[in-house]
Design a protein around this motif. Structure first.
Motif, PDB file in Angstrom:
ATOM      1  N   ASP A  15      36.294  55.266  13.522  1.00 20.92           N
ATOM      2  CA  ASP A  15      36.274  54.045  12.738  1.00 20.92           C
ATOM      3  C   ASP A  15      36.049  54.354  11.259  1.00 20.92           C
ATOM      4  O   ASP A  15      35.294  55.223  10.902  1.00 20.92           O
ATOM      5  CB  ASP A  15      35.139  53.170  13.239  1.00 20.92           C
ATOM      6  CG  ASP A  15      35.162  51.843  12.547  1.00 20.92           C
ATOM      7  OD1 ASP A  15      35.813  50.961  13.076  1.00 20.92           O
ATOM      8  OD2 ASP A  15      34.561  51.739  11.478  1.00 20.92           O
ATOM      9  N   ASN A  16      36.710  53.580  10.418  1.00 18.67           N
ATOM     10  CA  ASN A  16      36.649  53.811   8.983  1.00 18.67           C
ATOM     11  C   ASN A  16      35.247  53.879   8.395  1.00 18.67           C
ATOM     12  O   ASN A  16      34.984  54.618   7.483  1.00 18.67           O
ATOM     13  CB  ASN A  16      37.377  52.683   8.258  1.00 18.67           C
ATOM     14  CG  ASN A  16      38.766  53.098   7.917  1.00 18.67           C
ATOM     15  OD1 ASN A  16      39.025  54.278   7.800  1.00 18.67           O
ATOM     16  ND2 ASN A  16      39.649  52.150   7.776  1.00 18.67           N
ATOM     17  N   HIS A  17      34.368  53.058   8.919  1.00 21.08           N
ATOM     18  CA  HIS A  17      33.061  52.977   8.293  1.00 21.08           C
ATOM     19  C   HIS A  17      31.961  53.595   9.132  1.00 21.08           C
ATOM     20  O   HIS A  17      30.802  53.353   8.898  1.00 21.08           O
ATOM     21  CB  HIS A  17      32.709  51.513   8.010  1.00 21.08           C
ATOM     22  CG  HIS A  17      33.234  51.057   6.685  1.00 21.08           C
ATOM     23  ND1 HIS A  17      32.695  50.003   6.011  1.00 21.08           N
ATOM     24  CD2 HIS A  17      34.231  51.521   5.931  1.00 21.08           C
ATOM     25  CE1 HIS A  17      33.360  49.828   4.886  1.00 21.08           C
ATOM     26  NE2 HIS A  17      34.298  50.726   4.818  1.00 21.08           N
ATOM     27  N   ARG A  21      27.827  53.319   9.122  1.00 16.76           N
ATOM     28  CA  ARG A  21      27.313  52.339  10.052  1.00 16.76           C
ATOM     29  C   ARG A  21      26.414  52.943  11.108  1.00 16.76           C
ATOM     30  O   ARG A  21      25.909  52.229  11.931  1.00 16.76           O
ATOM     31  CB  ARG A  21      28.464  51.658  10.764  1.00 16.76           C
ATOM     32  CG  ARG A  21      29.216  50.743   9.878  1.00 16.76           C
ATOM     33  CD  ARG A  21      30.136  50.009  10.768  1.00 16.76           C
ATOM     34  NE  ARG A  21      31.195  49.427  10.029  1.00 16.76           N
ATOM     35  CZ  ARG A  21      32.174  48.788  10.624  1.00 16.76           C
ATOM     36  NH1 ARG A  21      32.209  48.697  11.919  1.00 16.76           N
ATOM     37  NH2 ARG A  21      33.120  48.258   9.919  1.00 16.76           N
ATOM     38  N   CYS A  47      31.143  43.710  13.007  1.00 13.64           N
ATOM     39  CA  CYS A  47      32.532  44.151  12.864  1.00 13.64           C
ATOM     40  C   CYS A  47      32.903  44.447  11.418  1.00 13.64           C
ATOM     41  O   CYS A  47      32.196  44.074  10.482  1.00 13.64           O
ATOM     42  CB  CYS A  47      33.467  43.084  13.418  1.00 13.64           C
ATOM     43  SG  CYS A  47      33.460  41.579  12.460  1.00 13.64           S
ATOM     44  N   ALA A  48      34.068  45.075  11.276  1.00 16.10           N
ATOM     45  CA  ALA A  48      34.573  45.415   9.947  1.00 16.10           C
ATOM     46  C   ALA A  48      34.743  44.159   9.100  1.00 16.10           C
ATOM     47  O   ALA A  48      34.567  44.191   7.876  1.00 16.10           O
ATOM     48  CB  ALA A  48      35.901  46.148  10.083  1.00 16.10           C
ATOM     49  N   PHE A 185      38.949  48.189   3.418  1.00 16.25           N
ATOM     50  CA  PHE A 185      39.330  47.095   4.314  1.00 16.25           C
ATOM     51  C   PHE A 185      39.890  45.944   3.489  1.00 16.25           C
ATOM     52  O   PHE A 185      39.350  45.621   2.426  1.00 16.25           O
ATOM     53  CB  PHE A 185      38.097  46.560   5.053  1.00 16.25           C
ATOM     54  CG  PHE A 185      37.555  47.492   6.088  1.00 16.25           C
ATOM     55  CD1 PHE A 185      38.396  48.084   7.018  1.00 16.25           C
ATOM     56  CD2 PHE A 185      36.193  47.754   6.168  1.00 16.25           C
ATOM     57  CE1 PHE A 185      37.900  48.924   7.998  1.00 16.25           C
ATOM     58  CE2 PHE A 185      35.676  48.593   7.145  1.00 16.25           C
ATOM     59  CZ  PHE A 185      36.540  49.181   8.052  1.00 16.25           C
ATOM     60  N   LEU A 234      42.717  43.593   8.077  1.00 16.31           N
ATOM     61  CA  LEU A 234      41.760  43.105   9.072  1.00 16.31           C
ATOM     62  C   LEU A 234      41.978  41.669   9.472  1.00 16.31           C
ATOM     63  O   LEU A 234      42.210  40.807   8.625  1.00 16.31           O
ATOM     64  CB  LEU A 234      40.354  43.138   8.474  1.00 16.31           C
ATOM     65  CG  LEU A 234      39.631  44.435   8.284  1.00 16.31           C
ATOM     66  CD1 LEU A 234      38.241  44.137   7.740  1.00 16.31           C
ATOM     67  CD2 LEU A 234      39.549  45.202   9.582  1.00 16.31           C
TER      68      LEU A 234
END
Ligand code: 5AD
Ligand code: SF4
Length: 480
Positions: A15-17, A21, A47-48, A185, A234
């Motif tokens: 996941d991107n973050h 996180r 969530c993102a 995002f 997103l």
């Protein structure tokens, strides 16, 4: 539905973050408080989309003269952007609120605000349950934050949880928080009309609405010009993106939007999340196949492998239909990475249903999954209609089995890639060593490789040969 992080089991940091996180929340961007008289601290869960929303909130607060701080102890205003997706996510937020209570007791005038899905779900009740909270703001009401903060500053508890049919915050430029300067995002729609029976999101985020395409393309273009090299579009259900550009009499579907963003530059990678299997079209698949910079990766939540359970979940597809979709993806985009969301122990699930989920995983050969056990949410269709009758220990045991199968599948998928060469976008130093780079392939796999002598930098593309792997990471070397 986009992926949730606060209480998920994740197998690698695809996941991107994820890096930021891992502590379940992340403190905001650079300390920019010098220019500003007052300081805010914002922490995001879930969530993102929530993380993207916090960047909108930061932008609104900046305009009001608040600067961001990473240090909650020096804040005048603390916001917590919350998630309601599972009970555990809400418990995490409540625990954090008790910590903020201690700060509030120490610092007179400190204001605490709850944003996001929990604010929407509990509304003014949250003020009764959590006495320290001064402000409660739902996901569609962030524009009213300046007024609410002012009211709260005057000693009034303030609440705005109105949901909107139009709000997309299209005209607000997000302040990029804690950014790596390479990936970002971009929110393209809000809300969800799907009514999966287990899910609280349609109630907390309201009806589906799409953001004007031109404002999305502009945001992505601006990001590219600032040096960003990857955007993730997103939405709770991106495939139902639909916007009519009346001036040009043009209907923009998700496939068209994807193409418009892909055309900004071949150097800008495009990802998206999340797809609903019932809505992803061949047109989207052909667009992915056509543009090298649209990443070959689809997050395709299955939730269950049993047609009977899928019906109770109101997912509107059968096991066979989902399998046909996976086949179609592999036919049009042969090297496409696929991941899923899976829930174990939904109402009435028996061992046979569970076995069907395990066999679906084997069929789809997921590279990665987000896996959860069912958590009943108040107000959802499932809570109203069905009994939450699978004992917790069985839910957990089945989850563990799902996780074990996914572990094997992820490792196998990585092993298959050894010896191949991939175009990797460098995102920064690897977590473990600043002599190694970390980047991702189009399929979203994390690659770690020695920097070597060449003068590459973050945001560069580099060809990397995979030499070895763990379950979560590919290890490689830059090819000559
Ligand atoms: N219990 C467990 N998991 C849930 N999800 C959504 N609602 C629930 C729930 N009540 C999962 C779904 C969804 C992901 C974001 O969270 O798998 O796709
Ligand atoms: Fe995703 Fe279904 Fe929830 Fe909508 S209702 S957010 S599609 S899980």
């Amino acid at each position: 539905m986009i992926d949730y992080v606060s209480d998920k089991i994740s197998l690698n940091n695809r996941d991107n973050h994820d890096e930021k996180r891992q502590g379940e929340a992340y403190a905001p961007f650079q300390n920019d408080t010098n220019q500003y008289a007052k300081k805010f601290f914002i922490e995001s869960y879930g969530c993102a989309m929530n993380f993207a929303d916090s960047e909108i909130v930061a932008s609104i607060l900046h305009k009001e003269g608040f600067g961001a701080t990473k240090n909650e102890n020096e804040a005048d205003l603390i916001f917590i952007n919350t998630c309601s997706i599972r009970e555990k996510a809400e418990q995490t937020v409540r625990k954090r609120l008790t910590e903020f209570k201690k700060l509030k007791n120490k610092k007179k005038g400190l204001l605490v605000g709850v944003l996001g899905c929990m604010a929407e779900r509990l509304k003014a009740k949250l003020l009764e349950e959590e006495k320290l909270v001064d402000i409660v703001v739902g996901p569609d009401a962030y524009r009213s934050l300046p007024t609410l903060v002012e009211e709260a500053g005057n000693g009034q508890k303030s609440v705005n949880v109105l949901l909107s049919r139009e709000e997309t915050y299209a005209d607000i430029s997000p302040v990029r928080m804690d950014s790596n300067g390479v990936t970002a995002f971009v929110s393209i729609m809000r809300g969800c009309n799907n009514m999966c029976s287990f899910c609280v999101v349609p109630f907390t985020r309201g009806r589906e609405r799409s953001r004007p395409a031109a404002s999305i393309v502009k945001e992505c273009t601006d990001l590219f010009n600032e040096g960003y090299r990857e955007v993730t579009l997103l939405g709770q259900n991106v495939d139902s993106y639909h916007f009519i550009n009346e001036a040009e009499n043009e209907t923009i579907t998700f496939a068209k939007l994807l193409e418009k963003v892909a055309l900004i530059s071949p150097l800008l990678r495009v990802r998206f999340s999340t797809s609903h299997p019932k809505d992803i079209t061949d047109e989207v698949l052909y667009t992915i196949a056509k543009y090298d910079n649209v990443c070959n990766y689809i997050h395709l939540p299955v939730q269950s492998g049993s047609t009977r359970i899928l019906q109770l979940m109101n997912r509107t597809y059968t096991r066979e239909w989902y399998k046909a979709k996976v086949n179609r993806i592999k036919e049009i985009i042969p090297d496409c990475g696929i991941s899923a969301d899976i829930i174990t122990g939904f109402c009435t699930e028996d061992e046979e249903d569970h076995q069907q989920t395990l066999s679906m995983m084997q069929f789809a050969q997921y590279d990665y999954s987000y896996m959860f056990y069912y958590s009943e949410r108040p107000g959802t269709l499932a809570q109203k209609r069905y009994e939450d009758d699978v004992p917790l220990e069985i839910k957990k045991r089945r989850l563990q089995e799902v996780v074990s199968v996914q572990n094997e599948l992820s490792l196998q998928s990585n092993q298959k890639d050894i010896g191949k060469t991939f175009n990797i976008l460098i995102e920064g130093d690897s977590k473990k060593s600043d002599t190694d780079w970390m980047g991702r392939s189009s399929q979203g796999k994390v690659f770690v490789f020695p920097k070597g002598e060449q003068p590459f930098k973050k945001g560069d593309y580099v060809l990397v040969k995979a030499l070895d792997c763990t379950q979560g990471t590919m290890l490689g070397e830059i090819t000559k």
